[in-house]
Structure formats: structure tokens, C-alpha cells
Scaffold this active site. Structure first.
Site, short mmCIF file in Angstrom:
data_model
loop_
_atom_site.label_atom_id
_atom_site.label_comp_id
_atom_site.label_asym_id
_atom_site.label_seq_id
_atom_site.Cartn_x
_atom_site.Cartn_y
_atom_site.Cartn_z
CE LYS A 198 6.27 -1.14 -9.43
NZ LYS A 198 5.90 -1.32 -8.03
CD GLN A 228 3.48 -0.06 -5.49
OE1 GLN A 228 3.64 -0.60 -6.57
NE2 GLN A 228 4.48 0.46 -4.81
CG ASP A 254 7.41 -6.69 -5.48
OD1 ASP A 254 8.19 -6.12 -6.27
OD2 ASP A 254 6.47 -6.13 -4.90
#
Ligand code: NAD
Length: 300
Positions: A55, A99, A122
Site C-alpha cells: 500500500k 491494518q 477502508d
């Protein structure tokens, strides 16, 4: 016999990232700083470390600023919460991603709820889940993998998906449910199938667009697919190497769809790997730029 067109997620993601790089340059000129994505990694899970590294690399490659905050595996809930709070308060940070999975001592739901919804790239914060469910897409940040699914479906079927029979196998909060809301917003007729669905094969056979998000290797059989359908395989499963492979052969990655038979029936199908996987990071970058624009406009 004709074979389905392969939907090249790698190429579609690369094209999306290229367009984003130009948009990021324009944003930086206007706003005085580039879009910025912050990723919080707790612990040393190797798979999570690879995802976070990828990422960060993609963000930098397309001209975003990338921040990584790493906390030890035994970090307390409070330590993770205060990291998120600091990133919320930093006006130069536009996107925050924690994460997952988080270690057991950290309450993952509570941490997600702490993220500023406008920075929740997200799309897992309940406010963004609600906005998506309400069809308020212009205000929501939507989960990346399902957004990638829709982009791939459009590539294969054209931009107008209205009226298509879409069947999604899997009802997780990360993939199945948000994919259903997004396809509903595209005016598809949506069915969500899951582990308790009766006659799964018959349900799948109705689909013009079949999305498999199960996590069961090759569950979806070739004869479950309607001839001419588009098949998007989200599953990532490790299959043991074939019996005749050398002893040091690594496990292969396979999807939820039995690929070769499916390819002989469908009109278009995603490979695994190289289909949905690359799209997830591309959509994360898209969300970060969207968040940056919205925050810049709100502060004007
Ligand atoms: P999950 O385990 O949270 O959900 C799986 C869903 O499948 C459940 O809703 C369950 O009801 C359904 N299911 C299980 N067994 C079934 C069966 N026999 N028949 C019908 N339905 C069944 O999984 P998830 O997080 O949604 O992920 C699904 C798959 O997608 C996994 O392989 C995961 O690795 C992959 N994935 C890929 C990406 C990506 O490409 N970037 C991102 C997320 C998930």
C-alpha cells in the site's frame, strides 16, 4: 469451443493508478500538499506487513505521501487508540487505514469507530457502512475490494449494469454485503447467497454477474454458471501443489471458482491471482484522493 475473456485486473488497476497519479499532481498544486495515506500496523504478522508495504509503495509511486505507524504486537488498546486520534487530528493526513486483524487485546470494532469517518479509506466505519446502505454514495467512503468488483464488472459488461441479475456468494461485512449494496446502487437485481443457502447451484445459475467471495477453493462449478455470464472471483485460497510437483514447489493461489470449466461457459472471468486482488489497492488510492478532495473543500 470459445473461451471466456479474461478480465485483466492488473492492467485495469495500473490504468486507474496512472489516472490517479495525474489527479494527485493536480490536487497537490491546488492544495499545496499531496494526498496523504497513513497506515497503522500492529504486530509483526508477515502477511499484514506485506500488505502494508504494498500500500505504501503504490501510494508513493503515484505521488501520494505515505505514512506508516508500526506498534508492537503487545501494544495496548489505548496505545492504538491514541495513534488513531493523533492521525485524526493531523490535517495533513487525508486517509487512515488500520491494518486488520488486530491482536486480541485490541478491540478492533472500537478502533474502527474511532477513525474519523471522513478519513476512513477502508470504508468500515459504521457511518460509512450506513451511508453505503442508504445509497448515499456521494458522501460515503466505500470498501475497496467491493469497489474493485464493480469496476471489473463494468469493464466486462459496460458501464450500465441496470437490470442485470447479480448473485453474490458470501455475506461478509468486508466483501459480500458491501458488494451487494454497490450493485444495488448500479440497479442490478441482487441476490446474496451464503453458507445456509439452499440449492446454491440453482441460485448461481440465475446470475448474469456472479461474484464469489467465499474462501472455499473451487467451490463454484462450471455447470453452476449461466452461459455468457460474467464471473468475478474474489476468493484467495492456497491449494497444495499437484502430486507430480517438485518437493520444494510452493502452494498455488486459486479462487472460489473452478476456473477451467468456468472459463468454457462464462463470457468473461477474472483470473486468480491477477483479477480482484490488484484492484483493492487501486481503490484504496482512489478513496484516499476522494477523501483528500472532500477535506480540502470542507476547509475552504
Ligand atoms: P468470510 O469468511 O468473512 O465470509 C465468507 C462468506 O462465505 C460467509 O458469508 C459465508 O456465509 C459464505 N460461505 C462459506 N461457506 C460457504 C458455502 N459452502 N457456500 C456458500 N457460502 C459459503 O470471508 P471474506 O472476508 O468475505 O473473504 C472471502 C474470500 O475473499 C476469501 O478467500 C478472502 O481471502 C478473499 N478476499 C480477497 C480480497 C482481495 O482480493 N483483495 C479481499 C478480501 C477478501
Amino acid at each position: 469451443m470459445t473461451e471466456a475473456k479474461l478480465i485483466d485486473g492488473k492492467a485495469i488497476a495500473a490504468a486507474s493508478n496512472e489516472a490517479l497519479a495525474a489527479e494527485a499532481t493536480a490536487f497537490a498544486e491546488e492544495a499545496g500538499a499531496p494526498p496523504c495515506l497513513a497506515v497503522v500496523l500492529v504486530g509483526d504478522d508477515p502477511a499484514s506487513a506485506i500488505y502494508v508495504r504494498n500500500k505504501g509503495r503504490t501510494a508513493e509511486k503515484i505521488g501520494f505521501r505515505s505514512i506508516k505507524r508500526v506498534l508492537p504486537a503487545d501494544a495496548s488498546h489505548e496505545a492504538v487508540a491514541s495513534e488513531v486520534a493523533a492521525l485524526n487530528d493531523d490535517p495533513s493526513v487525508h486517509g487512515i487505514l488500520v491494518q486488520l486483524p488486530l491482536p486480541a487485546q485490541v478491540d478492533a470494532s472500537a478502533i474502527i469507530e474511532l477513525i474519523d469517518p471522513e478519513k476512513d479509506v477502508d470504508g468500515f466505519h459504521p457511518l460509512n457502512v450506513g451511508r453505503l446502505a442508504a445509497g448515499e454514495l456521494e458522501r460515503a467512503l466505500v470498501p475497496c475490494t467491493p469497489a474493485g468488483v464493480v469496476a471489473l464488472a463494468r469493464d466486462a459488461m459496460g458501464d450500465d449494469l441496470a437490470g442485470a441479475e447479480a448473485v453474490i456468494v458470501g455475506r461478509s461485512n468486508i466483501v459480500g454485503k458491501p458488494a451487494a449494496h454497490l450493485l444495488l446502487a448500479e440497479n442490478c437485481t441482487v441476490t446474496i447467497a451464503h453458507s445456509r443457502t439452499r440449492s446454491l447451484a440453482d441460485v448461481c445459475r440465475r446470475a448474469d454477474l456472479l461474484v464469489a467471495a467465499v474462501g472455499r477453493p473451487a467451490l463454484i462449478q462450471g455447470d453452476w454458471i449461466k452461459p455468457g455470464a460474467t464471473v468475478i472471483d474474489v476468493g484467495i485460497n492456497r491449494a497444495p501443489p499437484p502430486a507430480d510437483a517438485s518437493p520444494d514447489a510452493r502452494p498455488r493461489l486459486i479462487g472460489d471458482v473452478d476456473f477451467e470449466p468456468a472459463r468454457r461457459v462464462a463470457a468473461a472471468i477474472t483470473p486468480v491471482p491477477g483479477g480482484v486482488g490488484p484492484m483493492t489497492i487501486a481503490m484504496l488510492m482512489r478513496n484516499t484522493l476522494t477523501a483528500a478532495h472532500r477535506q480540502f473543500e470542507a476547509r475552504r
